[in-house]
Design a protein around this motif. Structure first.
Motif, PDB file in Angstrom:
ATOM      1  N   MET A 199      40.852  47.907  31.095  1.00  0.00           N
ATOM      2  CA  MET A 199      41.121  46.812  32.038  1.00  0.00           C
ATOM      3  C   MET A 199      40.564  47.127  33.414  1.00  0.00           C
ATOM      4  O   MET A 199      39.917  46.287  34.050  1.00  0.00           O
ATOM      5  CB  MET A 199      42.631  46.575  32.144  1.00  0.00           C
ATOM      6  CG  MET A 199      43.209  45.802  31.003  1.00  0.00           C
ATOM      7  SD  MET A 199      44.984  45.920  30.975  1.00  0.00           S
ATOM      8  CE  MET A 199      45.412  45.263  32.543  1.00  0.00           C
TER       9      MET A 199
ATOM     10  N   ILE B  32      42.245  38.082  41.381  1.00  0.00           N
ATOM     11  CA  ILE B  32      42.688  38.499  40.041  1.00  0.00           C
ATOM     12  C   ILE B  32      42.132  39.879  39.700  1.00  0.00           C
ATOM     13  O   ILE B  32      42.841  40.749  39.177  1.00  0.00           O
ATOM     14  CB  ILE B  32      42.258  37.451  38.996  1.00  0.00           C
ATOM     15  CG1 ILE B  32      43.077  36.184  39.189  1.00  0.00           C
ATOM     16  CG2 ILE B  32      42.468  37.961  37.593  1.00  0.00           C
ATOM     17  CD1 ILE B  32      42.662  35.070  38.306  1.00  0.00           C
ATOM     18  N   CYS B  33      40.843  40.111  40.048  1.00  0.00           N
ATOM     19  CA  CYS B  33      40.245  41.419  39.753  1.00  0.00           C
ATOM     20  C   CYS B  33      40.963  42.520  40.519  1.00  0.00           C
ATOM     21  O   CYS B  33      41.280  43.583  39.955  1.00  0.00           O
ATOM     22  CB  CYS B  33      38.774  41.430  40.127  1.00  0.00           C
ATOM     23  SG  CYS B  33      37.783  40.383  39.114  1.00  0.00           S
TER      24      CYS B  33
ATOM     25  N   ALA C 119      37.516  44.876  35.191  1.00  0.00           N
ATOM     26  CA  ALA C 119      37.778  44.193  36.461  1.00  0.00           C
ATOM     27  C   ALA C 119      36.866  44.708  37.563  1.00  0.00           C
ATOM     28  O   ALA C 119      36.362  43.927  38.382  1.00  0.00           O
ATOM     29  CB  ALA C 119      39.236  44.374  36.860  1.00  0.00           C
TER      30      ALA C 119
ATOM     31  N   ILE D 184      52.209  37.968  39.980  1.00  0.00           N
ATOM     32  CA  ILE D 184      51.076  37.076  39.699  1.00  0.00           C
ATOM     33  C   ILE D 184      51.059  35.911  40.677  1.00  0.00           C
ATOM     34  O   ILE D 184      50.004  35.513  41.174  1.00  0.00           O
ATOM     35  CB  ILE D 184      51.161  36.591  38.240  1.00  0.00           C
ATOM     36  CG1 ILE D 184      51.001  37.775  37.302  1.00  0.00           C
ATOM     37  CG2 ILE D 184      50.080  35.587  37.945  1.00  0.00           C
ATOM     38  CD1 ILE D 184      51.243  37.426  35.874  1.00  0.00           C
TER      39      ILE D 184
ATOM     40  N   GLY E 142      49.151  43.230  42.845  1.00  0.00           N
ATOM     41  CA  GLY E 142      48.922  44.353  41.934  1.00  0.00           C
ATOM     42  C   GLY E 142      49.980  45.422  42.068  1.00  0.00           C
ATOM     43  O   GLY E 142      50.449  45.977  41.073  1.00  0.00           O
TER      44      GLY E 142
ATOM     45  N   VAL F 249      44.341  43.257  38.946  1.00  0.00           N
ATOM     46  CA  VAL F 249      44.282  44.039  37.706  1.00  0.00           C
ATOM     47  C   VAL F 249      43.975  45.499  38.004  1.00  0.00           C
ATOM     48  O   VAL F 249      44.626  46.416  37.478  1.00  0.00           O
ATOM     49  CB  VAL F 249      43.233  43.434  36.761  1.00  0.00           C
ATOM     50  CG1 VAL F 249      42.979  44.360  35.595  1.00  0.00           C
ATOM     51  CG2 VAL F 249      43.690  42.106  36.270  1.00  0.00           C
TER      52      VAL F 249
ATOM     53  N   ALA G  48      47.010  48.182  37.239  1.00  0.00           N
ATOM     54  CA  ALA G  48      46.794  49.125  36.147  1.00  0.00           C
ATOM     55  C   ALA G  48      46.575  50.532  36.681  1.00  0.00           C
ATOM     56  O   ALA G  48      47.085  51.514  36.125  1.00  0.00           O
ATOM     57  CB  ALA G  48      45.604  48.684  35.309  1.00  0.00           C
TER      58      ALA G  48
END
Lengths: 178, 113, 136
Positions: free
Chosen positions: C78, C105-106, C82, C30, C47, C109, C113
């Motif tokens: 998620m 951030i998008c 995103a 993060i 990510g 994610v 994921a």
């Protein structure tokens, strides 16, 4: 730039080992060595973003390739027309290198990049509020590029999930839970 | 300094030889990966400036001599696409192995059914 | 219900160390994603590091424990949310001072994921069909 030459020789040697070794797991580990060499070459060439990215991607693809090859080895089989294949490959490589030598002379010499486009990006960098120029180009100036990249990754994810599903592969397995 | 470009091309040729000559599916995926490494390295070599600095500004600082940031941005896109490509190929290879019991591309047809 | 050998995971030492280091690896991912504009890094690298932290748990504890934290439909939800936010930002041309953080951030994610979903699919895939495929 002697260190760059050393790193490149190391990468070529590791690549030859990865191509020629018989065991598949050893081959995958040798590809990992090529990737780490590429990471060091990026550090020497002043590209720390790409060095981090290459290292992380290398770890992930190494795990997945080992997952694919473990306990599934195949004895190396080569048969038929060995002399013809080798002669064809060697002659193709010689022709390719000769043509590449004449083509590469028209490039700018190593160490003197032209930088015609990125000059404008560097001038406008203060408008984006970002200090890392590569990150600013990726997410601000060329956000459509990133959108296409994410679309490709998304398509690959959907493709892998569609390939890896169980239902529909064989008919008698359908009643199995999940 | 054309020598270093030729070394990069030699790395590309090793990958091309692997794709053309080998019969194992995993070896072919490895060869594609090596070719991809060589092309990425060629982009970065083309954008290098002698005694340049990495393209990150510190606070209130102007760097005159900077390596080309555009080729690095393009290569970072290429690395992501290469990762997605490798993952998809590995999934297909595992599925082919289950279906036919081998990685050899010349024997996949024979073992059908 | 008896656990097979792959479901049980590794030894106690690996499990204890993993329990300590998992949070740090997640936090580092993060951090790299959020500081992409002033330091090397970016959304993609963050990510991938997040996906590697969950893969770490999956390798150490076995499949069931990691899949309990990240359910499949939650992963898909998620990724889709995103991707929709990312598409909205790029199409509407929002160029505020926080746009790169939202984009990072998008991307984090989606990549985290998605790569974890790919790894889980590749691990869970062949077990039942392997034997019949080889015997033919």
């Amino acid at each position: 730039m002697i260190e760059l030459h050393l790193i490149l020789f190391f990468m070529i040697a590791a690549a030859i080992i990865a191509v020629e070794v018989k065991d598949l797991v050893s081959s995958v580990v040798a590809v990992g060595a090529v990737g780490i060499g590429l990471c060091m070459a990026f550090l020497v060439l002043k590209a720390p973003d790409l060095a981090i990215m290459q290292l992380v991607v290398e770890i992930l693809s190494l795990i997945i390739l080992i997952r694919a090859t473990i306990r599934r080895d195949l004895p190396f089989s080569i048969s038929g027309r060995w002399v013809f294949n080798t002669l064809a490959t060697v002659s193709f490589i010689v022709v390719f290198l000769t043509l590449a030598y004449f083509a590469l002379r028209s490039l700018p010499a190593f160490g003197n990049a032209a930088m015609k486009v990125s000059r404008f990006y560097i001038e406008d960098i203060m408008k984006t509020g970002s200090e890392n120029v590569v990150s600013a180009i990726i997410v601000n100036f060329r956000a459509y590029d990133t959108l296409g990249e994410i679309a490709i990754l998304f398509t690959a994810i959907v493709g892998v999930l569609a390939i890896a599903r169980r239902v529909g592969y064989t008919k008698e397995k359908i009643d199995e839970p999940n | 300094m054309i020598c270093i470009y030729m070394l990069c091309l030699a790395l590309f040729l090793v990958g091309l030889y692997c794709v053309v000559r080998k019969r194992n599916l995993i070896k072919i995926i490895i060869g594609i990966g090596i070719m991809e490494y060589a092309v990425n390295l060629f982009f970065i070599l083309g954008g290098y400036i002698r005694r340049g600095r990495s393209p990150i500004f510190a606070a209130d600082q102007v760097i005159k001599n900077m390596v080309d940031p555009l080729s690095q941005a393009v290569v970072s896109t290429a690395i992501v696409i290469g990762l997605a490509f490798t993952l998809l190929l590995v999934a297909i290879a595992i599925r082919i192995y289950e279906k036919s019991g081998t990685f050899d591309i010349t024997k996949i047809n024979r073992l059908k059914g | 219900m008896s656990l097979t050998k792959e479901d049980r995971g590794m030894t106690l030492i690996v499990k204890t160390i993993t329990r300590i280091t998992f949070g740090f690896i997640l936090l580092y991912g993060i951090y790299i994603a959020l500081h992409g504009n002033i330091a090397p890094g970016g959304g993609f690298v963050g990510g991938v590091i997040i996906a590697l932290s969950f893969i770490h748990i999956m390798l150490a504890f076995g499949k069931k424990r990691a899949l309990k934290r990240m359910r499949s439909h939650r992963l898909r939800l998620m990724i889709s949310i995103a991707a929709l936010i990312f598409l909205y930002i790029v199409i509407s041309g929002w160029h505020g001072s926080y746009s790169h953080i939202v984009i990072a951030i998008c991307e984090m994610v989606i990549v985290g994921a998605g790569l974890f979903a790919i790894f889980a699919a590749l691990v869970l895939m062949p077990k039942s069909d392997m034997a019949s495929g080889v015997k033919k």
